[in-house]
Design a protein around this motif. Structure first.
Motif, PDB file in Angstrom:
ATOM      1  N   LYS A   1       6.812  11.811   1.900  1.00  0.00           N
ATOM      2  CA  LYS A   1       7.043  10.675   3.001  1.00  0.00           C
ATOM      3  C   LYS A   1       8.243   9.476   2.689  1.00  0.00           C
ATOM      4  CE  LYS A   1       3.461  11.834   5.921  1.00  0.00           C
ATOM      5  NZ  LYS A   1       2.874  11.428   7.182  1.00  0.00           N
ATOM      6  N   GLU A   2       8.341   9.237   1.599  1.00  0.00           N
ATOM      7  CA  GLU A   2       9.165   8.481   1.099  1.00  0.00           C
ATOM      8  C   GLU A   2      10.524   8.795   1.039  1.00  0.00           C
ATOM      9  OE1 GLU A   2      10.245   4.617   0.342  1.00  0.00           O
ATOM     10  OE2 GLU A   2       8.167   5.263   0.780  1.00  0.00           O
ATOM     11  N   LEU A   3      10.580  10.020   0.868  1.00  0.00           N
ATOM     12  CA  LEU A   3      12.037  10.736   0.994  1.00  0.00           C
ATOM     13  C   LEU A   3      12.410  10.738   2.615  1.00  0.00           C
ATOM     14  CD1 LEU A   3      12.039  14.019  -1.479  1.00  0.00           C
ATOM     15  CD2 LEU A   3      13.413  11.543  -1.719  1.00  0.00           C
ATOM     16  N   LEU A   4      11.369  11.104   3.271  1.00  0.00           N
ATOM     17  CA  LEU A   4      11.713  10.846   4.749  1.00  0.00           C
ATOM     18  C   LEU A   4      12.249   9.728   5.258  1.00  0.00           C
ATOM     19  CD1 LEU A   4       8.661  13.198   6.244  1.00  0.00           C
ATOM     20  CD2 LEU A   4      11.062  13.905   5.763  1.00  0.00           C
ATOM     21  N   LYS A   5      11.948   8.731   4.701  1.00  0.00           N
ATOM     22  CA  LYS A   5      12.227   7.283   4.933  1.00  0.00           C
ATOM     23  C   LYS A   5      13.626   7.316   4.437  1.00  0.00           C
ATOM     24  CE  LYS A   5      11.812   3.008   6.457  1.00  0.00           C
ATOM     25  NZ  LYS A   5      12.149   2.892   7.849  1.00  0.00           N
TER      26      LYS A   5
ATOM     27  N   ILE B   1      13.870   3.681  -5.286  1.00  0.00           N
ATOM     28  CA  ILE B   1      12.996   2.924  -6.392  1.00  0.00           C
ATOM     29  C   ILE B   1      11.392   3.524  -6.128  1.00  0.00           C
ATOM     30  CG2 ILE B   1      12.159   0.803  -7.379  1.00  0.00           C
ATOM     31  CD1 ILE B   1      14.849  -0.260  -6.750  1.00  0.00           C
ATOM     32  N   ILE B   2      10.998   3.503  -4.950  1.00  0.00           N
ATOM     33  CA  ILE B   2       9.748   3.646  -4.841  1.00  0.00           C
ATOM     34  C   ILE B   2       9.082   5.250  -5.004  1.00  0.00           C
ATOM     35  CG2 ILE B   2       7.896   3.617  -2.797  1.00  0.00           C
ATOM     36  CD1 ILE B   2       9.431   1.276  -1.672  1.00  0.00           C
ATOM     37  N   TYR B   3      10.298   5.915  -4.578  1.00  0.00           N
ATOM     38  CA  TYR B   3      10.392   7.441  -4.934  1.00  0.00           C
ATOM     39  C   TYR B   3      10.120   7.648  -6.355  1.00  0.00           C
ATOM     40  CZ  TYR B   3      11.362  12.277  -5.185  1.00  0.00           C
ATOM     41  OH  TYR B   3      11.196  13.822  -5.533  1.00  0.00           O
TER      42      TYR B   3
ATOM     43  N   ILE C   1       1.089   3.788   8.309  1.00  0.00           N
ATOM     44  CA  ILE C   1       0.550   4.766   9.211  1.00  0.00           C
ATOM     45  C   ILE C   1       0.778   6.149   8.824  1.00  0.00           C
ATOM     46  CG2 ILE C   1       0.656   5.579  11.625  1.00  0.00           C
ATOM     47  CD1 ILE C   1       1.355   2.586  12.336  1.00  0.00           C
ATOM     48  N   ASN C   2      -0.052   7.092   8.801  1.00  0.00           N
ATOM     49  CA  ASN C   2      -0.015   8.227   8.173  1.00  0.00           C
ATOM     50  C   ASN C   2       0.868   8.550   7.015  1.00  0.00           C
ATOM     51  OD1 ASN C   2      -1.536   9.306  10.566  1.00  0.00           O
ATOM     52  ND2 ASN C   2       0.304   9.262  11.851  1.00  0.00           N
ATOM     53  N   GLY C   3       0.553   7.408   5.973  1.00  0.00           N
ATOM     54  CA  GLY C   3       1.330   7.725   4.800  1.00  0.00           C
ATOM     55  C   GLY C   3       2.852   7.007   4.770  1.00  0.00           C
ATOM     56  N   THR C   4       3.080   6.356   5.824  1.00  0.00           N
ATOM     57  CA  THR C   4       4.526   5.810   5.940  1.00  0.00           C
ATOM     58  C   THR C   4       4.247   4.188   6.236  1.00  0.00           C
ATOM     59  OG1 THR C   4       5.400   7.869   6.522  1.00  0.00           O
ATOM     60  CG2 THR C   4       6.724   5.777   7.005  1.00  0.00           C
TER      61      THR C   4
ATOM     62  N   GLY D   1       0.849  -1.326  -0.095  1.00  0.00           N
ATOM     63  CA  GLY D   1       0.000  -0.028   0.017  1.00  0.00           C
ATOM     64  C   GLY D   1       0.879   1.383   0.054  1.00  0.00           C
ATOM     65  N   ILE D   2       2.003   1.215  -0.209  1.00  0.00           N
ATOM     66  CA  ILE D   2       3.015   2.301   0.003  1.00  0.00           C
ATOM     67  C   ILE D   2       2.660   3.177  -1.377  1.00  0.00           C
ATOM     68  CG2 ILE D   2       5.398   3.168  -0.037  1.00  0.00           C
ATOM     69  CD1 ILE D   2       6.322   0.427   1.226  1.00  0.00           C
ATOM     70  N   LEU D   3       2.616   2.638  -2.490  1.00  0.00           N
ATOM     71  CA  LEU D   3       2.381   3.507  -3.829  1.00  0.00           C
ATOM     72  C   LEU D   3       1.142   4.169  -3.509  1.00  0.00           C
ATOM     73  CD1 LEU D   3       3.990   1.132  -6.309  1.00  0.00           C
ATOM     74  CD2 LEU D   3       4.863   3.499  -5.183  1.00  0.00           C
ATOM     75  N   GLN D   4       0.046   3.448  -3.201  1.00  0.00           N
ATOM     76  CA  GLN D   4      -1.416   3.882  -3.009  1.00  0.00           C
ATOM     77  C   GLN D   4      -1.497   5.045  -2.112  1.00  0.00           C
ATOM     78  OE1 GLN D   4      -0.064   0.866  -3.164  1.00  0.00           O
ATOM     79  NE2 GLN D   4      -1.661  -0.540  -3.843  1.00  0.00           N
ATOM     80  N   ASN D   5      -1.009   4.558  -0.860  1.00  0.00           N
ATOM     81  CA  ASN D   5      -1.101   5.509   0.376  1.00  0.00           C
ATOM     82  C   ASN D   5      -0.180   6.437   0.921  1.00  0.00           C
ATOM     83  OD1 ASN D   5      -3.795   4.283   0.487  1.00  0.00           O
ATOM     84  ND2 ASN D   5      -2.806   2.470   1.140  1.00  0.00           N
ATOM     85  N   GLY D   6       1.092   6.433   0.304  1.00  0.00           N
ATOM     86  CA  GLY D   6       2.211   7.220   0.862  1.00  0.00           C
ATOM     87  C   GLY D   6       2.282   8.320  -0.217  1.00  0.00           C
ATOM     88  N   THR D   7       3.293   9.149  -0.037  1.00  0.00           N
ATOM     89  CA  THR D   7       3.519  10.358  -0.861  1.00  0.00           C
ATOM     90  C   THR D   7       5.157  10.178  -1.172  1.00  0.00           C
ATOM     91  OG1 THR D   7       4.276  11.901   1.053  1.00  0.00           O
ATOM     92  CG2 THR D   7       1.800  11.674   0.519  1.00  0.00           C
ATOM     93  N   PRO D   8       5.375  10.955  -2.223  1.00  0.00           N
ATOM     94  CA  PRO D   8       6.741  11.226  -2.433  1.00  0.00           C
ATOM     95  C   PRO D   8       7.760  11.856  -1.393  1.00  0.00           C
ATOM     96  CG  PRO D   8       5.582  11.788  -4.462  1.00  0.00           C
ATOM     97  CD  PRO D   8       4.460  11.710  -3.401  1.00  0.00           C
TER      98      PRO D   8
END
Length: 165
Positions: A30-34, A66-68, A156-159, A21-28
Motif C-alpha cells: 500500500k505504501e508503494l501505491l502511495k 523512507i516509510i517503505y 483507511i484500508n491500510g492507507t 498509524g502508517i507503520l502499524q496499520n499499513g503494508t509495504p
C-alpha cells in the motif's frame, strides 16, 4: 545553518509514520501505491515545468520510500558519492520503470536483494531529477516533512488519507 540530510530527517519521518498509524496499520504494498501516486505527480509537475510542485513531489516520494524502507527493515542510507548527478531528461521516466519493478517485486514476494537494489536506484534517480532542477533532495524532503508534520488524517484500508480542509 546546517543543510538538511537523511540522518536528520529520516527519524522524523519514521516518528510521524508511527504517530499516524502508517507503520502499524499499513503494508509495504500500500505504501508503494502511495509512492506511485507521488511519482505521477512528479511527472505532471515536470511536464508543467512547475518547480514548486517538482520540489514537493520529490520530497513526498522520498517520504514514502523512507516509510517503505522502514516497513521492509531495509536501509535508506546510500553512498551517493559514487554516482554523478548529471542533469538527465530521462531520469523521471526511468524512475517510473524502477517503481514498476519494485511494485512487482513486492507484489510477488521476491527476495530482499532486488528490492533493496531497486529502492536504491529510485533514490539515485530522485537525486538526478533534483539536480536537474537545481534542487537538493534533502531540502525537498525537509519541505515535504514540514508540510506533513502537522497533517491530520486517518488510516483507511491500510492507507493514510489526509483530511481535506
Amino acid at each position: 545553518m546546517k543543510s538538511p540530510n537523511l540522518d536528520d530527517l529520516e527519524p522524523l519521518v519514521i516518528k510521524w509514520a508511527k504517530k499516524k498509524g502508517i507503520l502499524q496499520n499499513g503494508t509495504p504494498y500500500k505504501e508503494l501505491l502511495k509512492t506511485g501516486e507521488e511519482i505521477l505527480e512528479l511527472l505532471q509537475a515536470i511536464e508543467d515545468n512547475n518547480l514548486d510542485k517538482i520540489e514537493d513531489a520529490i520530497g513526498d516520494i522520498v517520504v514514502t520510500l523512507i516509510i517503505y524502507a522502514e516497513m521492509k527493515k531495509i536501509s535508506c542510507k546510500r553512498d551517493f558519492k559514487n554516482h554523478s548527478f548529471k542533469a538527465d531528461d530521462a531520469a523521471a521516466h526511468r524512475l517510473l520503470t524502477d517503481y514498476a519493478v519494485l511494485l512487482q517485486a513486492e507484489k510477488f514476494g521476491q527476495s530482499l536483494k532486488p528490492i533493496i537494489h531497486t529502492h536504491e536506484m529510485m533514490m539515485v534517480k530522485l537525486h538526478y531529477i533534483a539536480n536537474k532542477y537545481n534542487l537538493n533532495i534533502w531540502e525537498c524532503l525537509k519541505t515535504a516533512y514540514n508540510v506533513i508534520k502537522n497533517r491530520k488524517g486517518k488510516m483507511i484500508n491500510g492507507t493514510f488519507v489526509k483530511d481535506e480542509k
